[in-house]
Design a protein around this motif. Structure first.
Motif, PDB file in Angstrom:
ATOM      1  N   THR A  23      52.600  45.666   6.541  1.00 43.63           N
ATOM      2  CA  THR A  23      51.497  46.635   6.501  1.00 43.63           C
ATOM      3  C   THR A  23      51.416  47.184   5.088  1.00 43.63           C
ATOM      4  OG1 THR A  23      51.818  47.235   8.829  1.00 43.63           O
ATOM      5  CG2 THR A  23      50.611  48.791   7.456  1.00 43.63           C
ATOM      6  N   THR A  24      50.374  46.824   4.367  1.00 45.10           N
ATOM      7  CA  THR A  24      50.310  47.117   2.938  1.00 45.10           C
ATOM      8  C   THR A  24      48.872  47.410   2.513  1.00 45.10           C
ATOM      9  OG1 THR A  24      49.954  44.784   2.381  1.00 45.10           O
ATOM     10  CG2 THR A  24      52.237  45.559   2.426  1.00 45.10           C
ATOM     11  N   PRO A  25      48.730  48.034   1.357  1.00 44.55           N
ATOM     12  CA  PRO A  25      47.410  48.129   0.733  1.00 44.55           C
ATOM     13  C   PRO A  25      47.065  46.797   0.077  1.00 44.55           C
ATOM     14  CG  PRO A  25      49.046  49.135  -0.678  1.00 44.55           C
ATOM     15  CD  PRO A  25      49.767  48.723   0.576  1.00 44.55           C
ATOM     16  N   ASP A  26      45.827  46.624  -0.328  1.00 48.09           N
ATOM     17  CA  ASP A  26      45.415  45.392  -1.000  1.00 48.09           C
ATOM     18  C   ASP A  26      46.253  45.166  -2.252  1.00 48.09           C
ATOM     19  OD1 ASP A  26      43.477  45.072   0.912  1.00 48.09           O
ATOM     20  OD2 ASP A  26      41.833  45.849  -0.341  1.00 48.09           O
ATOM     21  N   GLY A  27      46.642  43.908  -2.469  1.00 53.57           N
ATOM     22  CA  GLY A  27      47.384  43.558  -3.672  1.00 53.57           C
ATOM     23  C   GLY A  27      48.885  43.572  -3.524  1.00 53.57           C
ATOM     24  N   PHE A  28      49.392  43.908  -2.326  1.00 54.53           N
ATOM     25  CA  PHE A  28      50.833  43.943  -2.093  1.00 54.53           C
ATOM     26  C   PHE A  28      51.168  43.166  -0.827  1.00 54.53           C
ATOM     27  CE2 PHE A  28      49.921  47.596  -4.708  1.00 54.53           C
ATOM     28  CZ  PHE A  28      50.964  47.611  -5.619  1.00 54.53           C
ATOM     29  N   ALA A  29      52.317  42.510  -0.840  1.00 53.82           N
ATOM     30  CA  ALA A  29      52.749  41.729   0.319  1.00 53.82           C
ATOM     31  C   ALA A  29      53.727  42.483   1.207  1.00 53.82           C
ATOM     32  CB  ALA A  29      53.394  40.415  -0.139  1.00 53.82           C
ATOM     33  N   ASN A  30      54.423  43.473   0.635  1.00 55.14           N
ATOM     34  CA  ASN A  30      55.473  44.179   1.377  1.00 55.14           C
ATOM     35  C   ASN A  30      55.402  45.681   1.149  1.00 55.14           C
ATOM     36  OD1 ASN A  30      57.161  41.775   2.305  1.00 55.14           O
ATOM     37  ND2 ASN A  30      57.127  41.452   0.090  1.00 55.14           N
ATOM     38  N   SER A  31      55.869  46.399   2.129  1.00 51.17           N
ATOM     39  CA  SER A  31      56.093  47.836   1.994  1.00 51.17           C
ATOM     40  C   SER A  31      57.404  48.167   2.692  1.00 51.17           C
ATOM     41  CB  SER A  31      54.951  48.638   2.621  1.00 51.17           C
ATOM     42  OG  SER A  31      54.922  48.466   4.025  1.00 51.17           O
ATOM     43  N   THR A  32      57.893  49.382   2.499  1.00 55.55           N
ATOM     44  CA  THR A  32      59.028  49.879   3.271  1.00 55.55           C
ATOM     45  C   THR A  32      58.484  50.809   4.349  1.00 55.55           C
ATOM     46  OG1 THR A  32      60.563  49.767   1.421  1.00 55.55           O
ATOM     47  CG2 THR A  32      61.155  51.231   3.228  1.00 55.55           C
ATOM     48  N   LYS A  33      58.967  50.605   5.566  1.00 48.37           N
ATOM     49  CA  LYS A  33      58.533  51.425   6.700  1.00 48.37           C
ATOM     50  C   LYS A  33      59.688  52.279   7.195  1.00 48.37           C
ATOM     51  CE  LYS A  33      56.987  51.024  11.537  1.00 48.37           C
ATOM     52  NZ  LYS A  33      56.669  50.074  12.629  1.00 48.37           N
ATOM     53  N   TRP A  34      59.439  53.570   7.318  1.00 54.39           N
ATOM     54  CA  TRP A  34      60.348  54.495   7.996  1.00 54.39           C
ATOM     55  C   TRP A  34      59.793  54.735   9.397  1.00 54.39           C
ATOM     56  CZ3 TRP A  34      64.207  58.271   6.065  1.00 54.39           C
ATOM     57  CH2 TRP A  34      64.681  57.958   4.794  1.00 54.39           C
ATOM     58  N   ASP A  35      60.632  54.516  10.402  1.00 58.78           N
ATOM     59  CA  ASP A  35      60.216  54.711  11.797  1.00 58.78           C
ATOM     60  C   ASP A  35      61.209  55.660  12.461  1.00 58.78           C
ATOM     61  OD1 ASP A  35      59.165  54.511  14.328  1.00 58.78           O
ATOM     62  OD2 ASP A  35      60.008  52.533  14.733  1.00 58.78           O
ATOM     63  N   CYS A  36      60.752  56.833  12.873  1.00 56.80           N
ATOM     64  CA  CYS A  36      61.627  57.811  13.524  1.00 56.80           C
ATOM     65  C   CYS A  36      61.963  57.317  14.929  1.00 56.80           C
ATOM     66  CB  CYS A  36      60.958  59.171  13.582  1.00 56.80           C
ATOM     67  SG  CYS A  36      61.979  60.446  14.343  1.00 56.80           S
ATOM     68  N   THR A  37      63.248  57.137  15.205  1.00 59.69           N
ATOM     69  CA  THR A  37      63.676  56.655  16.521  1.00 59.69           C
ATOM     70  C   THR A  37      64.392  57.716  17.345  1.00 59.69           C
ATOM     71  OG1 THR A  37      65.681  55.775  15.480  1.00 59.69           O
ATOM     72  CG2 THR A  37      63.834  54.251  15.767  1.00 59.69           C
ATOM     73  N   THR A  38      64.942  58.732  16.686  1.00 52.99           N
ATOM     74  CA  THR A  38      65.511  59.900  17.377  1.00 52.99           C
ATOM     75  C   THR A  38      64.969  61.141  16.685  1.00 52.99           C
ATOM     76  OG1 THR A  38      67.547  58.737  17.975  1.00 52.99           O
ATOM     77  CG2 THR A  38      67.603  61.137  18.013  1.00 52.99           C
ATOM     78  N   ALA A  39      64.240  61.950  17.420  1.00 52.49           N
ATOM     79  CA  ALA A  39      63.514  63.072  16.817  1.00 52.49           C
ATOM     80  C   ALA A  39      64.366  64.338  16.746  1.00 52.49           C
ATOM     81  CB  ALA A  39      62.243  63.354  17.620  1.00 52.49           C
ATOM     82  N   ASN A  40      63.970  65.219  15.834  1.00 53.43           N
ATOM     83  CA  ASN A  40      64.526  66.560  15.724  1.00 53.43           C
ATOM     84  C   ASN A  40      63.391  67.488  15.307  1.00 53.43           C
ATOM     85  OD1 ASN A  40      65.904  68.914  15.305  1.00 53.43           O
ATOM     86  ND2 ASN A  40      67.271  68.129  13.719  1.00 53.43           N
ATOM     87  N   THR A  41      62.898  68.266  16.231  1.00 55.14           N
ATOM     88  CA  THR A  41      61.735  69.103  15.953  1.00 55.14           C
ATOM     89  C   THR A  41      62.073  70.364  15.174  1.00 55.14           C
ATOM     90  OG1 THR A  41      61.988  70.200  18.100  1.00 55.14           O
ATOM     91  CG2 THR A  41      60.538  68.281  18.013  1.00 55.14           C
TER      92      THR A  41
END
Length: 354
Positions: A49-67
């Motif tokens: 999942t990237t903007p135009d012109g890039f092949a890769n991004s780093t994704k942070w995905d919250c799997t255990t929440a702390n409100t």
């Protein structure tokens, strides 16, 4: 021109995904450090999942929440830059140069985030807020920081400057006024009062790519480099034998993750107590003498750390003590063993990160 390494998130020597991240680790991708001082957990991964012109991004995905983050909680994504690569910034002089950071960022959680600089040698900081305005849309951000006339960056191989992206933090980091000018480091002055907490829901995600740090007050177009050049730059700080791709060849077991195809071997020397002296030169000069971990070099041996595989005729002998390099430096390693064998196979990880 890009002072940062692997800003386009191309090189992933360790893995393409690290799950349940709750501590300070170098995970995915190379040169970028994940720091989670909180009860929340994240998966950090390579994303297409990237903007135009890039092949890769780093994704942070919250799997255990702390409100409700505790006062000392922090969630940071950063790169630490070698001091001797920053002498042209002239920090500590009247000619100290401004630098500009630009990046493409996306999140479902809109609001105010923080990006800043920390100068390790002078223990100084400068911070800035930026806003993600539209959910699930890549936005390009550009922030210019003035040169630090009162600071210092030593001319050595230690940490000179840290670029950090804050994704959350407790009141220990926001109870003061955000330091938008260079000043002595004060933790209470890092964050704005309305800093986003990316850990407050397991639906939260944050993407970043195209990160560039350059001299001057204008952000120019991102400097795309050849993959092999970025790879070599990363190997100064971390080297793993193998090519980082799954192997169909039976002889190779991979390094730590059973993925990759690189191994080394050495022959024993007759008449000298059957000793083998494998010598290995690093692909590039490393930042400092690295910490070294060995793994077996055969697929029919359990891939356990601190092992090499001596082979003697048809008998398989597992080397059960950790090999200790008696000569280990920035250019290579010289390992002594004394197992009764004529050949040795091993794979290797060398770590010299800041």
């Amino acid at each position: 021109k890009n002072i940062l390494i692997n800003g386009a998130k191309e090189v992933f020597q360790r893995s393409t995904s690290a799950s349940a991240v709750t501590t300070d680790i170098y995970s995915a991708p190379d040169r970028w450090k994940t720091r989670v001082g909180d009860t929340s957990e994240f998966t950090i991964s390579q994303s297409s999942t990237t903007p135009d012109g890039f092949a890769n991004s780093t994704k942070w995905d919250c799997t255990t929440a702390n409100t409700s983050l505790s006062s000392g909680s922090f969630i940071i994504y950063e790169q630490r830059i070698e001091a001797q690569d920053l002498q042209h910034l002239q920090y500590g002089t009247s000619s100290a140069k401004a630098i500009t950071v630009s990046f493409h960022v996306r999140s479902n959680k809109t609001g105010v985030y923080t990006v800043g600089l920390f100068a390790n040698d002078g223990n100084r900081q400068i911070e800035s807020s930026y806003t993600i305005n539209s959910a699930d849309t890549f936005e390009k951000k550009t922030i210019t920081f003035p040169g630090d006339t009162g600071g210092t960056i030593n001319d050595d191989n230690g940490e000179g400057l840290r670029v950090w992206f804050w994704l959350g933090g407790g009141t220990n980091f926001s109870s003061g006024t955000q330091a938008t000018s260079w000043a002595a480091y004060d933790a209470t002055q890092v964050l704005a009062d309305n800093q986003v907490n990316l850990a407050d829901s397991t639906s939260n995600e944050w993407y970043i790519t195209g990160v560039q740090l350059e001299v001057g007050s204008v952000a120019t177009e991102f400097e795309h480099q050849k993959y092999c050049d970025v790879y070599k730059d990363c190997q100064r700080y971390y080297y793993k034998s193998g090519d980082n791709s799954p192997s169909s060849e039976e002889w190779f077991t991979g390094v730590a993750t059973n993925a990759g195809r690189g191994f080394y071997y050495a022959l024993g020397l007759d008449g000298i107590n059957d000793r083998a002296y494998p010598a290995l030169q690093w692909p590039v000069q490393m930042r400092a003498a690295p910490s070294v971990t060995f793994y077996p070099g055969r697929n029919d041996v359990t891939n356990t750390a601190d092992r090499i595989v001596p082979y003697n005729g048809t008998d398989l002998i597992t080397y059960t003590s950790s090999p200790t390099p008696y000569s280990n430096g920035i250019t290579g390693i010289f390992l002594g063993t004394s197992v009764d064998s004529v050949a040795y196979a091993y794979q290797i990880i060398a770590d010299a990160e800041l």
